[in-house]
Design an enzyme around this catalytic site. Structure first.
Site, short mmCIF file in Angstrom:
data_model
loop_
_atom_site.label_atom_id
_atom_site.label_comp_id
_atom_site.label_asym_id
_atom_site.label_seq_id
_atom_site.Cartn_x
_atom_site.Cartn_y
_atom_site.Cartn_z
N ARG A 56 0.75 -1.37 -0.18
CA ARG A 56 -0.11 -0.03 0.17
C ARG A 56 0.88 1.50 0.00
O ARG A 56 0.43 2.41 -0.49
CB ARG A 56 -0.87 0.04 1.21
N TYR A 109 -15.22 20.71 -10.83
CA TYR A 109 -15.71 19.25 -11.24
C TYR A 109 -16.65 18.74 -10.44
O TYR A 109 -16.68 18.85 -9.03
CB TYR A 109 -14.60 18.28 -11.23
N ASP A 181 -6.89 21.59 -9.67
CA ASP A 181 -6.95 20.55 -10.66
C ASP A 181 -6.88 20.67 -12.14
O ASP A 181 -7.34 21.71 -12.88
CB ASP A 181 -8.57 20.23 -10.48
N LYS A 206 -7.40 10.60 -17.40
CA LYS A 206 -8.04 11.13 -18.74
C LYS A 206 -6.84 11.28 -19.70
O LYS A 206 -6.52 10.29 -20.39
CB LYS A 206 -8.37 12.88 -18.45
#
Ligand SMILES: *Cc1c(COP(=O)(O)O)cnc(C)c1O
Length: 394
Positions: A56, A109, A181, A206
């Site tokens: 992790r 967003y 962002d 994206k």
């Protein structure tokens, strides 16, 4: 001499000499990491932010992508996250807690807004939304308890460009952390950390992945901001799957050439769409008559493939006739893959996503992602769509 972006994309985050000469970094699948001695086990406890100690906490696969993004953004450190939204959550959790205030752009967003109005609110964080075109006016919204200013430019639905350097200067004078962002522009088209941003979020899902086949986020941090972000990511249990990280590393290599073509195709589509009587307005900062063009020209080095076409008011049936018959444009969420997408959004839905500003248009918005198809084929698909719309009547 610092390497140029294309060279960074090609060589960043890989070291064939340390990997049997193999060009690409290996994919490490790991949970347990074994320690040979008690001393080695204790050593790993003393510095959980570095090295390989548990799956992790990251493996060399994650570190390869983080190293590449660091070089691209000129960052002190980078953190991968399991999705773009997870990256947003990590960053906001790192800097905000009970009693804090955050300023968030009204063009943010949608799911980020939901996070602020839901989970963060429950945790005692207050959000105020600001007009994305506020510029230096942001000063009047800063409060003593404002810890973070959260920008996104351009907005990924409505495409307002923000004066990020001015907003960042005001926020810094106040002692607030500036988050951005930067998914639309990627590290290639807007050097966020050079424009005053402290912590930058990329939905790698994206353009960085670029092939519509993985969910991933990456956070890049200016000097002094890496440690709190990494600690928050570890505390939340955030981690990305190694195969998805590998896909992002692979996508990264072609990011520059893909973006150039996405922009070229977007410009060609805009040029054609501009002449259609059903189109009220185009929202794409690379266009000279776009409201954000001057700022975009000053701060950005190019445009990506995502833009909006506001249509004149029409019936739902007319809109359905158009979008249901597209052969090349797919209809669905996300963007940044090699393929073209069209997403219709009603003015009511757009208005519901804003609280500080009004959405001024009465017709639907068609958000388009210009993919890598031949632009004239895309125009053919749009043309047929407009014809179906005309046949359906208003
Ligand atoms: C898609 C997107 C995100 C979230 O990324 P996911 O990987 O889908 O969670 C965040 N910001 C912007 C601007 C996006 O377009």
């Amino acid at each position: 001499m610092p390497r140029r972006k294309e060279t960074q994309l090609t060589h960043g985050g890989r070291n064939p000499a340390a990997n049997h000469g193999i060009v690409n970094p290996p994919v490490y699948h790991a949970s347990t990491v074994l320690f040979p001695t008690l001393a080695a086990l204790e050593q790993s406890h003393s510095n959980p932010l570095e090295g390989v100690s548990y799956g992790r906490y990251g493996t060399p696969t994650h570190f390869a992508l983080e190293e590449a993004l660091c070089e691209l953004d000129g960052a002190e450190g980078a953190v991968t996250a399991s999705s773009g939204l997870a990256a947003v959550h990590v960053v906001l959790s790192a800097f905000l807690g009970q009693g804090d205030h955050v300023l968030v752009t009204d063009s943010v967003y949608g799911p980020t807004r939901k996070l602020c109005d839901g989970l963060l609110k429950k945790q005692g964080v207050e959000t105020t939304y600001y007009d994305p075109r506020i510029g230096d006016g942001i000063r009047s919204l800063l409060r003593p308890e404002t810890r973070v200013v959260y920008t996104e430019s351009p907005g990924s639905l409505t495409f307002e460009v923000q004066d990020v350097p001015t907003i960042a200067a005001a926020a810094h004078k106040h002692g607030a952390v500036v988050v951005m962002d930067n998914t639309w522009a990627t590290p290639l088209l807007f050097p966020a950390l050079k424009h005053g941003v402290d912590v930058c979020v990329h939905a790698a899902t994206k353009y960085i992945v670029g092939h519509a086949d993985a969910m991933l986020g990456v956070i890049t941090c200016r000097q002094g901001f890496y440690e709190p972000v990494r600690r928050a990511a570890l505390a939340i249990g955030n981690c990305a799957g190694p195969d998805d990280v590998y896909l992002a590393l692979r996508g990264l290599r072609t990011l520059a050439v893909r973006l150039r073509q996405h922009q070229q195709n977007a410009l060609r589509l805009c040029e054609w769409l501009r002449r259609q009587p059903e189109v009220e307005r185009l929202l794409y900062p690379a266009l000279e008559d776009d409201a954000g063009h001057t700022l975009w020209r000053r701060d950005f080095t190019g445009g990506s493939g995502l833009f909006g076409a506001v249509l004149k008011p029409c019936s739902r049936a007319a809109l359905a006739a158009m979008v249901d018959g597209f052969k090349l444009f797919g209809m669905g969420y996300s963007w940044g893959g090699y393929e073209s997408l069209a997403l219709p959004i009603t003015p009511a839905a757009l208005a519901a996503l804003r609280t500080a500003t009004d959405w001024p248009h009465a017709g639907p918005l068609l958000r388009l992602h210009a993919g890598l198809e031949h632009p004239e084929d895309l125009i053919g698909d749009l043309q047929a769509g407009f014809e179906r719309m005309r046949q359906a009547g208003r």
